[in-house]
Design an enzyme around this catalytic site. Structure first.
Site, PDB file in Angstrom:
ATOM      1  CB  CYS A   2     100.739 -23.509  98.066  1.00 49.46           C
ATOM      2  SG  CYS A   2     101.214 -24.540  99.440  1.00 49.46           S
ATOM      3  NE  ARG A  27      96.508 -22.273  94.092  1.00 48.35           N
ATOM      4  CZ  ARG A  27      96.174 -23.095  93.112  1.00 48.35           C
ATOM      5  NH1 ARG A  27      95.079 -22.875  92.429  1.00 48.35           N
ATOM      6  NH2 ARG A  27      96.931 -24.118  92.793  1.00 48.35           N
ATOM      7  CD1 TRP A  74      95.531 -26.954 102.691  1.00 45.90           C
ATOM      8  CD2 TRP A  74      96.974 -28.494 101.945  1.00 45.90           C
ATOM      9  NE1 TRP A  74      95.003 -28.201 102.961  1.00 45.90           N
ATOM     10  CE2 TRP A  74      95.862 -29.153 102.517  1.00 45.90           C
ATOM     11  CE3 TRP A  74      98.022 -29.265 101.415  1.00 45.90           C
ATOM     12  CZ2 TRP A  74      95.767 -30.537 102.569  1.00 45.90           C
ATOM     13  CZ3 TRP A  74      97.915 -30.655 101.469  1.00 45.90           C
ATOM     14  CH2 TRP A  74      96.792 -31.273 102.043  1.00 45.90           C
ATOM     15  CG  ASN A 100     101.318 -24.736  94.475  1.00 45.57           C
ATOM     16  OD1 ASN A 100     101.093 -25.637  95.272  1.00 45.57           O
ATOM     17  ND2 ASN A 100     100.488 -24.408  93.501  1.00 45.57           N
ATOM     18  N   GLY A 101     103.711 -27.113  95.483  1.00 47.17           N
ATOM     19  CA  GLY A 101     103.944 -28.466  94.963  1.00 47.17           C
ATOM     20  C   GLY A 101     104.801 -29.245  95.946  1.00 47.17           C
ATOM     21  CD  GLU A 485      78.256 -32.380  96.946  1.00 54.03           C
ATOM     22  OE1 GLU A 485      79.124 -33.271  97.021  1.00 54.03           O
ATOM     23  OE2 GLU A 485      78.539 -31.173  96.948  1.00 54.03           O
ATOM     24  CE  LYS A 489      79.884 -29.246  99.337  1.00 53.22           C
ATOM     25  NZ  LYS A 489      80.394 -29.381  98.011  1.00 53.22           N
ATOM     26  CD  GLU A 492      83.511 -29.742 101.404  1.00 53.18           C
ATOM     27  OE1 GLU A 492      84.702 -29.974 101.187  1.00 53.18           O
ATOM     28  OE2 GLU A 492      82.689 -29.611 100.485  1.00 53.18           O
ATOM     29  CG  HIS A 508      71.008 -54.226 104.044  1.00 50.88           C
ATOM     30  ND1 HIS A 508      70.502 -55.500 104.170  1.00 50.88           N
ATOM     31  CD2 HIS A 508      70.366 -53.682 102.994  1.00 50.88           C
ATOM     32  CE1 HIS A 508      69.603 -55.725 103.219  1.00 50.88           C
ATOM     33  NE2 HIS A 508      69.505 -54.628 102.490  1.00 50.88           N
ATOM     34  CE  LYS A 607      86.563 -23.955  94.437  1.00 51.39           C
ATOM     35  NZ  LYS A 607      85.571 -24.825  95.072  1.00 51.39           N
TER      36      LYS A 607
END
Ligand code: AGP
Length: 612
Positions: A2, A27, A74, A100-101, A485, A489, A492, A508, A607
């Site tokens: 947010c 955000r 968000w 926000n929170g 990574e 990438k 996402e 395995h 983010k």
């Protein structure tokens, strides 16, 4: 998660808020809204979707005024729709709140307020703040008193900003957990979740600390109080972020711009930390913590997501160069495993944003055991930097793309240099060898530039993977985290399922996944595990799999075996985790674009993840 922005001043508030919200869109971007206070009346505009959708709504239904607040969301409580979008208003439409929170006691507060007759219009935890404030105003007619009483009643992590039509020359705020800054310009005041939202309008800023609250005025001032309700004087700092750092500058996406910025980021780090020819590595910002390093024999690295992958590489650097036993934990797990540690132990927290709640919680866990904490952060004003005993500045510059790229390679290089720095303190590596490694590191920016010039090849490959459903990434030793990574990438930003494996583990179990429809990305550059990676490639090939390989230029074997192959410049094996990240970032980016995905704002993500 947010983004909040608020403005008071002579400019048209609508445009200031829209620019600010666009800059904060990283955000959260599932819905957005603004509230404007004009001639004693609060008007709100809210829309599901991105800031562009809010902008379209405002074109059809504009608002006027010079005082306003905005929010990009968000979702945590309640679906992402217009009803749950912020700002939320009280029943008398006198108060408009953005937040926000998470308000942890919102169920209990909601029940109490409903009993009192307040009517809720959303499923959010935020709406309780608007009604609680209205309720407190009944006993405390001064809004600042009512606000202070409200703060005392709510629990959780938050930054709150609100308008009240009974105080038309002030915008109020409080922070406890989620980031909030005050921005100042002559005759203008701003509040924002992050500095880029107010660049270039504000000249100075102040990071509001946990427990602080107050209000801003249209003459460019701020009144600040601490949690005990005592007035305090803020010390403003100059904003040194240029507007071109927060704009795309001709690139289609921030992610691509940030991928291309990497050689300059590396140059900046090298110039700061390796500025002599004597093999000395400098970490001046953490000088305060140096006294304990001689006896340091154990390190825990805690981090999340991409920063966790950096931690995995960091472990190998620290063990190889400084001979310090290092463990790497997912920050979200560290706090639950009760790690055993003594006075010879240090925690290194790695975080681009410096706000990740899981990583912050792992720091609190470490501190409860009296372990010293050093953080590697890209934001020196962040909660993680503040809560640590010392911090290392990643120097990556503002990173806006949700998928971390330049901050990741900055984490890797800073960890490599830190390992080298410790190797000097612990007398593990002699001066000549250290100098040799430093000389190799100095080549990194130009090696990166050489690699970036191959972007067009990867863009063409990407066209062949538009319909691909699964990808596998294989690497060994230093390149195993690179494989993880690369897979993260890709998944996402392109929503293709991808998994990274250590090459040796593949047989395995995961090898069962190989078919001609599943491309296998093999990192097979020259190093001590080269032969073993060749075996991986042969095994995949024998089962009809498609191979995309990174190999060292001059190698004749890998390109013959692979379906797609990209030569990487010759470099020290220590640098390959950094260099090899670039083609994998470009692969993820070009595949996402080929699939019409939005790489800067992947679905469901934000983010900085400020909830646990
Ligand atoms: C990176 O591409 C991701 N979006 C994510 O995994 C991120 O690295 C993670 O949330 C940790 O963030 P931090 O580095 O800001 O702590």
């Amino acid at each position: 998660m947010c983004g909040i922005v608020a403005y008071m001043g002579p400019k048209a508030v609508e445009s200031v808020l829209l620019v600010g919200l666009t800059r904060l869109e990283y955000r959260g971007y599932d819905s957005a809204g603004i509230a404007v206070l004009n001639r004693g009346e609060i008007q709100t505009r809210k829309e599901q979707g991105k800031i562009k959708d809010l902008e379209n709504l405002l074109q059809a239904h504009p608002v006027e005024g010079n005082i306003g607040i905005g929010h990009t969301r968000w979702a945590t409580h309640g679906e992402p729709n217009r009803k749950n979008a912020h700002p939320h208003i009280d029943n008398s439409r006198k108060i408009a709140v953005v937040h926000n929170g998470i308000i942890e006691n919102h169920y209990e507060l909601r029940r109490e307020l409903i009993k009192e007759g307040y009517v809720f219009h959303s499923e959010t935890d935020t709406e309780v703040i608007a009604h609680l404030l209205a309720d407190k105003l009944k006993q405390h007619p001064q809004i600042e008193d009512a606000f202070y009483q409200t703060i005392l009643k709510i629990q959780g992590r938050y930054s709150i900003v609100f308008l009240y039509d009974g105080a038309p020359h002030r915008v109020f705020f409080a922070r406890d957990g989620s980031p909030l800054i005050y921005g100042h310009a002559s005759g203008e005041s701003f509040l924002a979740s992050d500095i880029p939202a107010i660049v270039p309008l504000a000249s100075h800023y102040y990071t509001i600390h946990n427990g602080e609250w107050g209000w801003i005025t249209e003459s460019g001032e701020m009144q600040l109080f601490n949690s005990k309700n005592t007035a305090i004087s803020p010390k403003l700092e100059r904003i040194d972020i240029e507007v071109n750092q927060v704009e795309k500058n001709g690139y289609d996406h921030f992610m691509l711009k940030e991928i291309y910025e990497q050689p300059d980021v590396m140059r900046r780090i090298i110039q700061t930390r390796l500025n002599g020819s004597d093999g000395k590595v400098l970490f001046p910002e953490k000088a305060a913590d140096n006294q304990f390093l001689g006896s340091l024999s154990r390190i825990f690295i805690t981090s999340a997501g991409t920063s966790w992958h950096a931690g995995l590489v960091g472990k190998m650097y620290l063990e190889h160069l400084a001979k310090i036993t290092t463990e790497v934990d997912l920050a979200s797990e560290f706090r639950y495993r009760n790690p055993i540690a003594g006075g010879d132990t240090k925690v290194i927290a790695v975080s681009q944003s410096g706000e990740t709640a899981d990583t912050l919680a792992s720091i609190y866990q470490a501190k409860s055991k009296f372990i010293r904490v050093l953080s590697f952060v890209n934001n020196a004003n962040s909660a993680i930097a503040r809560e640590s005993d010392a911090y290392v500045d990643l120097m990556a510059g503002v990173e806006i793309g949700v998928a971390s790229t330049k901050a990741y390679t900055a984490e890797l290089l800073n960890l490599l240099l830190y390992a080298l720095f410790l190797s000097g303190i612990k007398w593990v590596i002699g001066k000549t060898e250290r100098q040799k490694i430093c000389d190799e590191i100095r080549l990194l920016p130009s090696l990166m530039e050489e690699t970036l010039r191959k972007s067009e090849v990867i863009k063409q490959w990407a066209q062949n993977f538009k319909e691909t459903k699964d990808f596998i990434f294989l690497g060994r030793a230093l390149d195993y985290p690179t494989a993880l990574e690369g897979a993260l990438k890709l998944k996402e930003i392109s929503y293709i399922h991808a998994s990274g494996y250590a090459g040796g583990e593949f047989k395995h179990g995961p090898i069962a996944l190989v078919t001609s429809d599943v491309p296998v990305v093999c990192i097979a550059v020259q190093s001590e595990i080269y032969e073993k990676m060749l075996s991986n490639i042969e095994e995949v090939k024998a089962r009809g799999g498609k191979i995309i390989a990174l190999y060292t230029e001059g190698d004749k074997t890998v390109p013959k075996l692979a379906d797609y192959s990209l030569p990487m410049p010759k470099a020290s094996p220590l640098l390959y985790p950094i260099l090899n990240s670039i083609p994998l970032q470009l692969l993820a980016y070009h595949v996402a674009v080929a699939r019409n995905c939005e790489p800067d704002q992947p679905r469901n993500l934000a983010k900085s993840v400020t909830v646990e």
